[in-house]
Design an enzyme around this catalytic site. Structure first.
Site, PDB file in Angstrom:
ATOM      1  CB  SER A   1      -0.897   0.006   1.239  1.00  0.00           C
ATOM      2  OG  SER A   1      -1.565   1.236   1.380  1.00  0.00           O
TER       3      SER A   1
ATOM      4  CE1 TYR B   1      -4.910  -2.571   4.445  1.00  0.00           C
ATOM      5  CE2 TYR B   1      -3.816  -0.517   3.851  1.00  0.00           C
ATOM      6  CZ  TYR B   1      -4.399  -1.721   3.482  1.00  0.00           C
ATOM      7  OH  TYR B   1      -4.463  -2.064   2.160  1.00  0.00           O
TER       8      TYR B   1
ATOM      9  CE  LYS C   1      -2.079  -4.490   2.633  1.00  0.00           C
ATOM     10  NZ  LYS C   1      -2.284  -5.740   1.838  1.00  0.00           N
TER      11      LYS C   1
ATOM     12  CE1 TYR D   1     -19.594  12.802   3.877  1.00  0.00           C
ATOM     13  CE2 TYR D   1     -18.661  10.595   3.635  1.00  0.00           C
ATOM     14  CZ  TYR D   1     -19.463  11.493   4.318  1.00  0.00           C
ATOM     15  OH  TYR D   1     -20.141  11.097   5.437  1.00  0.00           O
TER      16      TYR D   1
END
Length: 254
Positions: free
Chosen positions: A143, A156, A160, A200
């Site tokens: 990522s 997270y 990675k 959004y």
């Protein structure tokens, strides 16, 4: 013939999103693809239907990561589907997202994300290594948050970053067998993981403006990169983190 004709591949988390795009692309290039999924059998069947409709071949392999016996279940299904053939390509794609900072993350959050995103890929790689052919490929999906500080994706991102370390270390260790090991860092990609972001428009516009190529990535963008690393064209690329983010946050934007 496709560049991967005669080869076999396992793609974890292949029933949807980036994993599905990877599985479809590898199958289109000629590989027999093991389509791993956690619990949604219908989505896995949809992936296999798409693969077969395009002239490819694959088989399903169920196993919910982060549960007792997950690697054993996956390995048994993989070995059955391969029917005595070796594995040529392993793509460690399956992961769970996490929104939480140092202040807000709980031990339960931490353990779950690390179990699915790191522990299972580590021990899965260990388990399938004897099946992996010399000259094979191991590709981890990483990522952009390993190079961009995003406080609410700390846990997270840590998982990675650890996958990147694993890739470099295994690239060195397995080079004698001609096995290449690489990571592909992905950015914001149009999957169900960004469903909230899509609500959004200003947030979408912000991501697009922060990306050098001016748009949110598509799963096929990542599938094409994986196909390159899985092919003979990438035989001299190993121990590398390939940035496939479209150039996210390359500059200050001022």
């Amino acid at each position: 013939m496709g560049k991967l004709t005669g080869r076999t591949a396992l793609v974890t988390g292949a029933s949807r999103g980036i994993g599905r795009a990877i599985a479809e692309r590898l199958a289109a290039d000629g590989a027999l693809v093991a389509v791993h999924y956690a619990t949604d059998e219908a989505e896995a069947k949809d992936t296999l239907t798409a693969i077969e409709a395009a002239g490819g071949k694959g088989f399903p392999v169920p196993s919910e990561f982060g549960t007792e016996g997950d690697v054993d279940r996956l390995f048994d299904g993989l070995r059955q589907g391969l029917s005595g053939r070796p594995l040529d390509i392993l793509v460690n794609n399956a992961a769970v997202g996490h929104t939480g900072s140092l202040e807000s993350a709980t031990p339960q959050d931490y353990d779950r994300v690390f179990a699915v995103n790191l522990r299972t890929p580590f021990f899965l790689t260990q388990r399938v290594l004897p099946l992996l052919s010399d000259g094979g490929r191991i590709i981890n999906i990483s990522s952009s948050v390993t190079r961009i500080a995003v406080s609410h994706e700390l846990v997270y991102g840590m998982t990675k970053a650890a996958l990147d370390v694993m890739a470099r270390t295994l690239a060195h260790a397995l080079g004698g067998r001609g096995i290449t090991v690489n990571s592909v860092a992905v950015g914001v990609t149009d999957t169900d993981m960004i469903a909230l972001l899509r609500q959004y428009p200003e947030a979408v516009a912000a991501v697009e403006s922060a990306t050098a190529l001016g748009r949110i990535g598509q799963p096929a963008d990542i599938g094409d990169v994986i196909a390159f690393l899985a092919s003979d064209d990438a035989r001299w690329v190993t121990g590398h983190v390939l940035d496939a983010t479209g150039g996210m946050c390359l500059g200050l934007g001022i």
